[in-house]
Design a protein around this motif. Structure first.
Motif, PDB file in Angstrom:
ATOM      1  N   UNK A 345       0.815  -1.209   0.000  1.00  0.00           N
ATOM      2  CA  UNK A 345       0.000   0.000   0.000  1.00  0.00           C
ATOM      3  C   UNK A 345       0.847   1.258   0.000  1.00  0.00           C
ATOM      4  N   UNK A 346       1.912   1.239   0.793  1.00  0.00           N
ATOM      5  CA  UNK A 346       2.862   2.358   0.835  1.00  0.00           C
ATOM      6  C   UNK A 346       3.455   2.603  -0.552  1.00  0.00           C
ATOM      7  N   UNK A 347       3.900   1.507  -1.190  1.00  0.00           N
ATOM      8  CA  UNK A 347       4.538   1.638  -2.499  1.00  0.00           C
ATOM      9  C   UNK A 347       3.549   2.076  -3.565  1.00  0.00           C
ATOM     10  N   UNK A 348       2.320   1.533  -3.532  1.00  0.00           N
ATOM     11  CA  UNK A 348       1.330   1.871  -4.552  1.00  0.00           C
ATOM     12  C   UNK A 348       0.939   3.339  -4.485  1.00  0.00           C
ATOM     13  N   UNK A 349       0.681   3.828  -3.283  1.00  0.00           N
ATOM     14  CA  UNK A 349       0.289   5.224  -3.143  1.00  0.00           C
ATOM     15  C   UNK A 349       1.446   6.148  -3.484  1.00  0.00           C
ATOM     16  N   UNK A 350       2.651   5.774  -3.065  1.00  0.00           N
ATOM     17  CA  UNK A 350       3.811   6.593  -3.401  1.00  0.00           C
ATOM     18  C   UNK A 350       4.049   6.640  -4.900  1.00  0.00           C
ATOM     19  N   UNK A 354       3.924   9.930  -7.108  1.00  0.00           N
ATOM     20  CA  UNK A 354       5.115  10.291  -7.875  1.00  0.00           C
ATOM     21  C   UNK A 354       4.804  10.508  -9.338  1.00  0.00           C
ATOM     22  N   UNK A 355       3.939   9.664  -9.895  1.00  0.00           N
ATOM     23  CA  UNK A 355       3.559   9.832 -11.297  1.00  0.00           C
ATOM     24  C   UNK A 355       2.752  11.106 -11.497  1.00  0.00           C
ATOM     25  N   UNK A 356       1.856  11.392 -10.569  1.00  0.00           N
ATOM     26  CA  UNK A 356       1.019  12.584 -10.706  1.00  0.00           C
ATOM     27  C   UNK A 356       1.805  13.878 -10.522  1.00  0.00           C
ATOM     28  N   UNK A 357       2.888  13.819  -9.746  1.00  0.00           N
ATOM     29  CA  UNK A 357       3.683  15.025  -9.532  1.00  0.00           C
ATOM     30  C   UNK A 357       4.268  15.562 -10.841  1.00  0.00           C
ATOM     31  N   UNK A 358       4.380  14.704 -11.854  1.00  0.00           N
ATOM     32  CA  UNK A 358       4.916  15.152 -13.139  1.00  0.00           C
ATOM     33  C   UNK A 358       3.912  15.980 -13.924  1.00  0.00           C
ATOM     34  N   UNK A 359       2.625  15.810 -13.604  1.00  0.00           N
ATOM     35  CA  UNK A 359       1.593  16.488 -14.400  1.00  0.00           C
ATOM     36  C   UNK A 359       0.628  17.306 -13.553  1.00  0.00           C
ATOM     37  N   UNK A 360       0.752  17.235 -12.230  1.00  0.00           N
ATOM     38  CA  UNK A 360      -0.203  17.937 -11.370  1.00  0.00           C
ATOM     39  C   UNK A 360       0.519  18.537 -10.177  1.00  0.00           C
TER      40      UNK A 360
END
Length: 428
Positions: A345-350, A354-360
């Motif tokens: 769960x920690x890894x999935x949310x992170x 992390x992916x969203x930080x590139x676009x949001x």
């Protein structure tokens, strides 16, 4: 209810052993980043090594946890911790090795001792009277919160003030000391009543899989912690706050977690465990969302402290629920599966954040992670309600596996079998 029954020499030895086993785990991801940060592409390599370590934990916890035998648990845990200590030492001794070698060592360092959390937690419950089990696990949560509060500062101070490999070498020494501590504790928590290889291979796996809603809720709980830790620096930059506040804010969150665990152990709490879990998770999600939306530092700090308090209580209710759902003979394996699920769960949310930080914006990434956590919580709650509806069958399975070491069982308030007619809260 009080902590008086937990204050004993054996619990003190257990606490020292647990610090030795878990402090390296808390230090490892950040220590791996500092180990290679000065190499070309150091931060990317550090992230890869940290990911390899976490993957090792996620893979090793259920596999090794299911192989723990109650009557010989100490020997199994000692071997895993010893191999982990060697891997930590290897990382510290050869920091300039090829990335593949470092990744392999990180993987082993995460996997080999991964069953220790579940094994030590189960061992703790046999060191205290049954009525004090809830308080014992609250003590464990307080200890864990302290470890996670201290470890980032220790890693940064040693890596920057002495040398980058020192935190990993310290982790190796601590883990080796935990091996010595195990020999001052009981060898296990009862006879191996699994009934032979044929029964173990199928029945144990089926019983562990039946508790999947508890694992999902556990994953949701730690997912919020990962979300706060990984996105907080970017959020502070978005708000115009110095990134240096990241450490104090996370320390405050850990202190809040310790406080929550302490208060939780002071009394029995009303309501079904699954209902309490949903309420606590909803409160934690609201706090993390508030931290994402609050424009000033004081508001972020307050939201994280309260969120950490509620999150630790949510994890304690998950441990209580797991004790209701599983017989004693497979409880250590269940804790190990929970450990792996929480790491996932920690890894999935992170990864999502992390992916969203590139676009949001960072605040948007946090809110998306909160949405994922809420979805996981809803799935876990639905699964627990569904499992409770089939409680007679679940209870019969638990009795069949746990009869030899648990005595007579009666149906618990959520459909699980409670041994000896004891209080569900006291059994944890």
């Amino acid at each position: 209810m009080s902590y008086r029954d937990v204050a004993s020499r054996q619990v003190l030895i257990w606490s020292c052993t647990t610090v030795g086993a878990r402090m390296p785990v808390a230090m490892a991801p950040l220590a791996l980043v500092f180990l290679v940060r000065e190499r070309p592409g150091g931060y990317s390599l550090g992230a890869i090594l940290a990911a390899a370590y976490v993957i090792g934990e996620i893979a090793g916890a259920p596999v090794l946890g299911m192989r723990l035998r109650p009557d010989r648990a100490r020997a199994h845990l000692a071997v895993g911790l010893a191999v982990g200590a060697v891997a930590f030492a290897g990382l510290g001794v050869v920091p300039d090795a090829h990335p593949t070698v470092l990744a392999g060592l990180a993987l082993v360092a995460g996997a080999a001792p991964a069953a220790a959390t579940g094994g030590l937690r189960t061992l703790l419950t046999v060191l205290v009277p049954e009525r004090a089990t809830a308080q014992a696990l609250s003590v464990e949560s307080i200890l864990t919160a302290g470890i996670w509060a201290v470890s980032p500062a220790a890693v940064a101070g040693l890596a920057l003030g002495v040398a980058p490999p020192v935190p990993l070498l310290l982790g190796a020494a601590l883990m080796a000391s935990s091996v010595a501590g195990l020999w001052l504790l009981p060898a296990g928590w009862g006879a191996d009543d699994t009934g032979g290889a044929d029964r173990t291979g199928v029945s144990q796996l089926r019983v562990l899989a039946g508790a999947w809603p508890v694992y999902v809720m556990g994953a949701a709980s730690l997912a919020l912690l990962g979300l706060a830790e990984l996105v907080l620096p970017a959020l502070l930059e978005q708000r115009g706050v110095g990134v240096g506040w990241t450490g104090p804010l996370l320390t405050g969150m850990a202190v809040g977690g310790g406080l929550g665990a302490f208060v939780h152990g002071l009394r029995s709490w009303p309501g079904r465990l699954r209902t309490r879990s949903v309420v606590l998770m909803a409160g934690t999600s609201a706090c993390v969302a508030l931290a994402a939306l609050t424009p000033d530092l004081a508001g972020i700090a307050a939201a994280l402290v309260v969120g950490g308090t509620l999150q630790s209580c949510a994890m304690l209710t998950r441990n209580l629920s797991l004790r209701e759902a599983l017989p004693p003979s497979v409880l250590a394996a269940g804790y190990s599966v929970m450990y792996a699920a929480a790491g996932a769960g920690y890894a999935a949310t992170g990864s999502l954040a992390g992916a969203l930080l590139k676009v949001a914006a960072p605040s948007t990434a946090i809110l998306a992670g909160v949405g994922l956590t809420v979805a996981l919580t809803a799935v876990g709650w639905w699964g627990e309600v569904r499992r409770a509806g089939r409680s007679p069958k679940a209870a019969d399975t638990a009795v069949a596996l746990g009869l030899a070491d648990a005595g007579p069982a009666v149906p618990g308030p959520e459909g699980a079998a409670i041994r000896g007619g004891g209080d569900a809260e006291g059994r944890l």
